[in-house]
Design an enzyme around this catalytic site. Structure first.
Site, mmCIF file in Angstrom:
data_model
loop_
_atom_site.group_PDB
_atom_site.id
_atom_site.type_symbol
_atom_site.label_atom_id
_atom_site.label_comp_id
_atom_site.label_asym_id
_atom_site.label_seq_id
_atom_site.Cartn_x
_atom_site.Cartn_y
_atom_site.Cartn_z
ATOM 1 N N GLY A 159 0.831 -1.193 0.000
ATOM 2 C CA GLY A 159 0.000 0.000 0.000
ATOM 3 C C GLY A 159 0.863 1.239 0.000
ATOM 4 O O GLY A 159 2.027 1.205 -0.409
ATOM 5 N N THR A 231 5.919 -2.064 11.356
ATOM 6 C CA THR A 231 5.452 -0.694 11.604
ATOM 7 C C THR A 231 3.988 -0.555 11.228
ATOM 8 O O THR A 231 3.490 0.552 11.053
ATOM 9 C CB THR A 231 6.282 0.323 10.792
ATOM 10 O OG1 THR A 231 6.272 -0.054 9.404
ATOM 11 C CG2 THR A 231 7.719 0.378 11.290
ATOM 12 N N ARG A 233 0.812 -3.130 12.424
ATOM 13 C CA ARG A 233 0.052 -3.415 13.645
ATOM 14 C C ARG A 233 0.559 -4.714 14.251
ATOM 15 O O ARG A 233 0.913 -5.661 13.541
ATOM 16 C CB ARG A 233 -1.455 -3.540 13.353
ATOM 17 C CG ARG A 233 -2.174 -2.228 13.112
ATOM 18 C CD ARG A 233 -2.243 -1.382 14.374
ATOM 19 N NE ARG A 233 -3.051 -0.185 14.219
ATOM 20 C CZ ARG A 233 -2.599 0.980 13.801
ATOM 21 N NH1 ARG A 233 -1.322 1.104 13.453
ATOM 22 N NH2 ARG A 233 -3.402 2.025 13.711
ATOM 23 N N GLU A 262 -1.036 -1.342 22.271
ATOM 24 C CA GLU A 262 0.012 -0.321 22.220
ATOM 25 C C GLU A 262 0.704 -0.151 23.572
ATOM 26 O O GLU A 262 1.076 0.949 23.977
ATOM 27 C CB GLU A 262 -0.550 1.025 21.721
ATOM 28 C CG GLU A 262 -1.181 0.940 20.358
ATOM 29 C CD GLU A 262 -0.243 0.410 19.252
ATOM 30 O OE1 GLU A 262 0.960 0.280 19.506
ATOM 31 O OE2 GLU A 262 -0.743 0.116 18.155
ATOM 32 N N HIS A 281 4.481 3.268 18.802
ATOM 33 C CA HIS A 281 3.487 3.708 17.820
ATOM 34 C C HIS A 281 3.709 5.172 17.452
ATOM 35 O O HIS A 281 2.818 6.017 17.578
ATOM 36 C CB HIS A 281 2.076 3.505 18.380
ATOM 37 C CG HIS A 281 0.990 3.698 17.357
ATOM 38 N ND1 HIS A 281 -0.328 3.412 17.620
ATOM 39 C CD2 HIS A 281 1.001 4.163 16.079
ATOM 40 C CE1 HIS A 281 -1.062 3.693 16.551
ATOM 41 N NE2 HIS A 281 -0.269 4.144 15.596
ATOM 42 N N ILE A 282 4.905 5.477 16.954
ATOM 43 C CA ILE A 282 5.232 6.850 16.577
ATOM 44 C C ILE A 282 5.502 6.983 15.078
ATOM 45 O O ILE A 282 5.988 8.022 14.626
ATOM 46 C CB ILE A 282 6.455 7.380 17.360
ATOM 47 C CG1 ILE A 282 7.695 6.513 17.089
ATOM 48 C CG2 ILE A 282 6.141 7.449 18.853
ATOM 49 C CD1 ILE A 282 8.989 7.139 17.601
#
Length: 321
Positions: A159, A231, A233, A262, A281-282
């Protein structure tokens, strides 16, 4: 507008409408956040007499569709915080922002790859603690790593983020292959990718088909000494299987930006592994992401209000009515 926005796109939004800007994440306080449920959001829409709502994390469903909105914008590629069917039934167009954080996440994937393969966290810690020559050893010897140029990277998912990472890794001298049953440019099966890749990087959405797609069997099928990156999920891979593969040396290093919920407990096995780089999660946490999503929403809202078809609309069928 409860989504964080900035830049020329935000200025354009202020020209298009009277803006009430109250982002769910405070620009000044890192500890401050607010996520509206549908009832709270509907009440706020009524209080402000809003015609359009721009959200990132607020839940848009139920009573929100009874407020007379002309449009909803979700600053996500996958606007899963919006009940699309409910919005469509109410005749409300839903705008989204696909790829708005693709460059940011791709850059973090590169950072995780280099940090994991070149021991950046442990070397930094040794320098800061005065242990450069730990136990009389020479750091040049202690921290030898492998170069990524000439190696093969396998991207699971092609994607917006996968494509943004592909050209970056190609530019670093890597051969890049991909598995994605929904993208014509991905020419490999998952089995083929796992058998060829020196680096496996996950970029698939979480669906019934992708949940847990990388488990013990898939780690076993990877090349010895593979580097594993996620990166996307945490639900895409089996964390216990990853721990086992790291302990066995099958996976030489890993870089992870996501955990289930998270959150990762401080006593989790991954925490004690020096060959694992962990970030909370950055991936999309850049000022540029906020500017990109503001511009996309502004351009599409302008098109919608002008009677034209927006570029990014989830339910275009409502335009006919």
């Amino acid at each position: 507008m409860t989504a964080p926005l900035r830049g020329p796109g935000f200025a354009k939004l202020r020209q298009l409408a009277d803006v009430v800007y109250d982002p769910w994440i405070s620009e000044l306080e890192a500890t401050s956040l607010r996520i509206y449920g549908p009832e709270q959001l509907a009440e706020r829409i009524g209080t402000e007499a809003a015609d359009v709502v721009v959200v990132e994390s607020a839940s848009v469903r139920g009573p929100v569709f009874d407020t007379g909105l002309r449009a909803i914008a979700s600053t996500r590629g996958d606007p899963n915080n919006v009940d699309i069917a409910g919005a469509s039934a109410a005749g409300i167009p839903v705008l989204n922002t696909p790829g708005r954080n693709a460059d940011a996440v791709a850059e973090l994937a590169v950072a995780l790859l280099l940090a994991a393969t070149r021991h950046l966290l442990t070397t930094d810690a040794d320098v800061r603690s005065g242990n450069t020559f730990r136990d009389g050893s020479i750091p040049y010897q202690r921290f030898r790593g492998a170069e990524i140029a000439g190696r093969t990277a396998g991207l699971v998912g092609l994607g917006a983020v996968g494509r943004a990472l592909r050209w970056r890794l190609t530019g670093l001298g890597m051969r890049v292959i991909a598995y994605d049953p929904y993208h014509d440019e991905a020419q490999h099966s998952l089995d083929e990718l796992l058998s060829e890749a020196d680096v496996v990087s996950l970029h698939a959405p979480v669906t019934e088909d992708t949940m847990g797609m990388i488990g013990a069997a898939e780690f076993a099928a990877m090349r010895d000494g593979v580097v594993f990156l996620n990166t996307a999920r945490a639900q895409l891979h089996d964390t216990d299987a990853l721990v086992d593969a790291l302990r066995a040396g099958k996976v030489a290093a890993a870089g992870l930006d996501h955990f289930v919920g998270e959150f990762l407990a401080t006593d989790h096995p991954l925490v004690g592994m020096p060959n694992v780089v962990l970030t909370p999660h950055i991936g999309g946490a850049t000022w540029d992401t906020e500017a990109w999503q503001a511009q996309m929403v502004a351009d599409d809202l302008e098109a919608l209000l002008s009677g034209n078809r927006p570029t990014h609309i989830v339910n275009p069928e409502v335009l006919a009515s």
